[in-house]
Design an enzyme around this catalytic site. Structure first.
Site, PDB file in Angstrom:
ATOM      1  N   HIS A  74      20.447 -31.415  40.023  1.00 48.09           N
ATOM      2  CA  HIS A  74      19.660 -30.465  39.233  1.00 48.09           C
ATOM      3  C   HIS A  74      18.636 -31.281  38.433  1.00 48.09           C
ATOM      4  O   HIS A  74      17.318 -30.503  38.764  1.00 48.09           O
ATOM      5  CB  HIS A  74      20.815 -30.331  37.963  1.00 48.09           C
ATOM      6  N   GLU A  75      18.701 -32.590  38.077  1.00 48.07           N
ATOM      7  CA  GLU A  75      17.497 -33.278  37.675  1.00 48.07           C
ATOM      8  C   GLU A  75      16.650 -33.562  38.871  1.00 48.07           C
ATOM      9  O   GLU A  75      15.460 -33.733  38.746  1.00 48.07           O
ATOM     10  CB  GLU A  75      17.892 -34.451  36.951  1.00 48.07           C
ATOM     11  N   HIS A 101      14.139 -30.750  39.370  1.00 49.09           N
ATOM     12  CA  HIS A 101      13.057 -30.706  38.171  1.00 49.09           C
ATOM     13  C   HIS A 101      12.112 -31.711  38.603  1.00 49.09           C
ATOM     14  O   HIS A 101      10.896 -31.554  38.779  1.00 49.09           O
ATOM     15  CB  HIS A 101      13.595 -31.193  37.025  1.00 49.09           C
ATOM     16  N   HIS A 142       9.992 -30.316  41.688  1.00 42.94           N
ATOM     17  CA  HIS A 142       9.350 -29.715  41.437  1.00 42.94           C
ATOM     18  C   HIS A 142       7.739 -30.225  40.593  1.00 42.94           C
ATOM     19  O   HIS A 142       6.608 -29.775  41.032  1.00 42.94           O
ATOM     20  CB  HIS A 142       9.716 -28.531  40.326  1.00 42.94           C
TER      21      HIS A 142
END
Length: 602
Positions: free
Chosen positions: A388-389, A392, A395
């Site tokens: 998940h991180e 980020h 991105h």
């Protein structure tokens, strides 16, 4: 389970911040240089109106200063978060924050002065100066803010007040991170175990119901004891948000918050309405839990335990790293090679230690690496948190690689899409892996985690969003947000969302008081919209590599170069309608049936 001190953590399991500053001395040298530059900001006032060349000069000076300031702030907050009890980093972070406030005040003239320019003059400047052409979309967005922009002196006063107005949020953070202390808990064997944020999630997933109950009771005992203080801090924070929206002449704090991301308010109302109409699917999930557990009562502290009758899957960090890399191979070689940098260049602070900030995040600046804070504990949840991180951070990586400073960040509205998309890819990879191995328990475990994700990231965040909207609405009417009012409102919402399958413990009424996102001003709804968009995008990526390429080029790499709604649409998902939300709920319903069939098959 002994809580490690920071000095006891292996260096290879910590982030390497020397790429920002080699040491603290270098930080303070740069700090002094930036502090001196504050005095030079005044020379840019009333200059940009003179000519297109001067406008470009001021904009470039602002971006250059912001880069330096941002780098200082990132270093200080990462240092502070790795151990919030270390006085020198508390002081460092406070100094960086104070400098940020002063600089924001000094630069507060910029937007009002741009707004003071007639739109026709501004457009002529763009045509005159080649260097201004890249700012065309930036100016377009600013023009939408004209009705809500005050004169530069008033804006400066408001900016100066931000330090005082953030005190409620800072008090909550200090209580919830540094001063929090939970009573130790007993398991079914009478063993006494330490309870902290790092162990809480693991205990609540344990098959030991006695441990889960005691963990639940101990956690909320602390918040009950501080409930009036926490009601005051939350109310104070909402009043600060209302002050900002009132002074800038917005109709509400919600309009203010959503306009920052150029999102129409009906997106919020539509989200809550769509989920409320489909709460029967969440109720169906809890009925399945009750059926699987075979308990007469399904309690609140039973919700997080796996429905799979086996020990939870556990993965050391090296295994987790390899699984993550395999899971994202559908994204293409370029994505995989860039993601590997997170491990090779030590972007990640992996282990929990005493005083370390709880939870997880990805953070960094335009000129720094996109660092990741974890509190990894070998669970499946932690593997999901890792990917998940990394979503980020990737991105951020692609945005900064492909956009200059002007558009080198991305809207909060799309901030959770890349991370949640990565989680969906991990679940797909693991389910197929275990299906190939004919590992029924592991397949059920992955499905169980998927179902929990829908509950936590879609339904739970919408419940939070409804709570947030209601308390802001009550505050706007002049009502006092007492602990009693907040407790009752939250308790009623919990019962509405989760239905009759559950037996409710009174302690759940205090849950609102420990949720940091209520201090973020209409942030949580974006988890639900982001989750829905991510599910749609992950399906497209898994279909073929061309969609993965499109996702990287049209979404990950675009930053703030277009409106977030348009960026998502260009990547393949239109969030203006209900389809993405209803599709996610249909998938949730389908996975409930899939789990039930697999679990009870003979």
């Amino acid at each position: 389970m002994k809580e490690l001190l920071r000095k006891d953590i292996k260096i290879e399991e910590t982030w390497d911040l020397t790429s920002i500053f080699k040491n603290d001395e270098e930080f303070y040298n740069e700090f002094q240089n930036v502090e001196k530059e504050l005095k030079n900001i005044k020379k840019y006032q009333n200059k940009l109106k003179n000519s297109a060349k001067d406008l470009l000069l001021v904009l470039r000076a602002s971006e250059d200063f912001d880069n330096k300031l941002e780098t200082l702030y990132v270093y200080s907050h990462l240092k502070n978060d790795q151990d919030t009890t270390e006085a020198k980093y508390i002081k460092m972070h406070q100094k960086a924050y104070d400098l940020y406030v002063k600089a924001s005040s000094e630069w507060s003239f910029l937007q009002p002065e741009i707004m003071a320019l007639d739109e026709n003059i501004l457009n002529s400047y763009i045509n005159q100066e080649e260097g201004l052409k890249k700012y065309k979309f930036f100016f377009e967005k600013l023009n939408t803010k004209r009705p809500y922009t005050l004169d530069k002196e008033t804006e400066k006063i408001i900016t100066l007040a931000s330090g005082a107005l953030s005190s409620s949020s800072e008090t909550f953070s200090a209580l919830n991170n540094t001063d929090v202390k939970f009573d130790p808990v007993k398991n079914k064997d009478g063993e006494i175990l330490p309870l902290n944020f790092a162990t809480y999630g693991k205990y609540m997933e344990s098959k030991d119901r006695v441990l889960r109950k005691n963990t639940f009771k101990s956690m909320y005992k602390f918040y009950k004891e501080h409930i009036n203080t926490l009601a005051s801090t939350l109310s104070g924070n909402l009043k600060a948000n209302k002050y900002y929206s009132d002074t800038h002449k917005y109709k509400s704090t919600r309009q203010n918050a959503m306009s920052n991301n150029y999102i129409p308010e009906e997106v919020y109302d539509n989200l809550i309405d769509t989920v409320n109409k489909n709460l029967h699917v969440l109720h169906k999930y809890h009925e399945l839990q009750k059926k699987v557990f075979g308990e007469k009562e399904l309690r609140l502290y039973d919700r997080s335990v796996s429905m799979v009758d086996s020990e939870p899957l556990e993965f050391d960090f090296e295994t987790a790293k390899n699984m993550v890399i395999e899971a994202v191979k559908c994204m293409g070689e370029d994505y995989v090679e860039n993601l590997k940098k997170a491990f090779e260049e030590r972007w990640i602070d992996i282990r929990p230690n005493k005083g370390k900030r709880s939870g997880a995040y990805s953070s960094g600046g335009y000129n720094t690496k996109p660092y990741i804070l974890l509190n990894y504990d070998d669970t499946l949840n932690s593997v999901h948190t890792l990917i998940h991180e990394l979503g980020h951070s990737m991105h951020s990586y692609y945005t900064r690689k492909n956009q200059d400073k002007t558009y080198g960040s991305y809207s909060i509205f799309v901030a959770e899409v890349a991370s949640t998309c990565n989680e969906a890819l991990l679940s797909d990879y693991l389910y197929k892996k275990y299906k190939k191995e004919n590992n029924k328990n592991a397949m059920l475990t992955i499905l169980n985690h998927e179902l929990s994700s829908y509950v936590g990231t879609l339904f739970r965040q919408v419940m939070f969003s409804e709570f947030e909207y209601k308390i802001n609405t009550m505050l706007a009417k002049g009502e006092v947000l007492t602990a009693e009012y907040l407790n009752k409102l939250y308790y009623d919402l919990v019962k509405k969302y989760h239905g009759n399958a559950l037996t409710y413990d009174d302690e759940i009424m205090y849950e609102w008081s420990r949720v940091p996102h209520f201090y973020y001003n209409y942030y949580v709804y974006q988890y639900a919209t982001g989750f829905s968009a991510a599910r749609a995008l992950s399906s497209l990526i898994l279909e073929n590599k061309e969609n993965a390429k499109k996702y990287i080029e049209e979404f990950l790499s675009k930053g703030n170069s277009n409106y977030p709604i348009e960026i998502l649409k260009n990547a393949g998902v239109d969030m203006r309608g209900q389809e993405a939300i209803t599709r996610a709920i249909r998938e949730f319903d389908k996975k409930i049936d899939e789990f039930e069939k697999l679990y009870f098959e003979k």
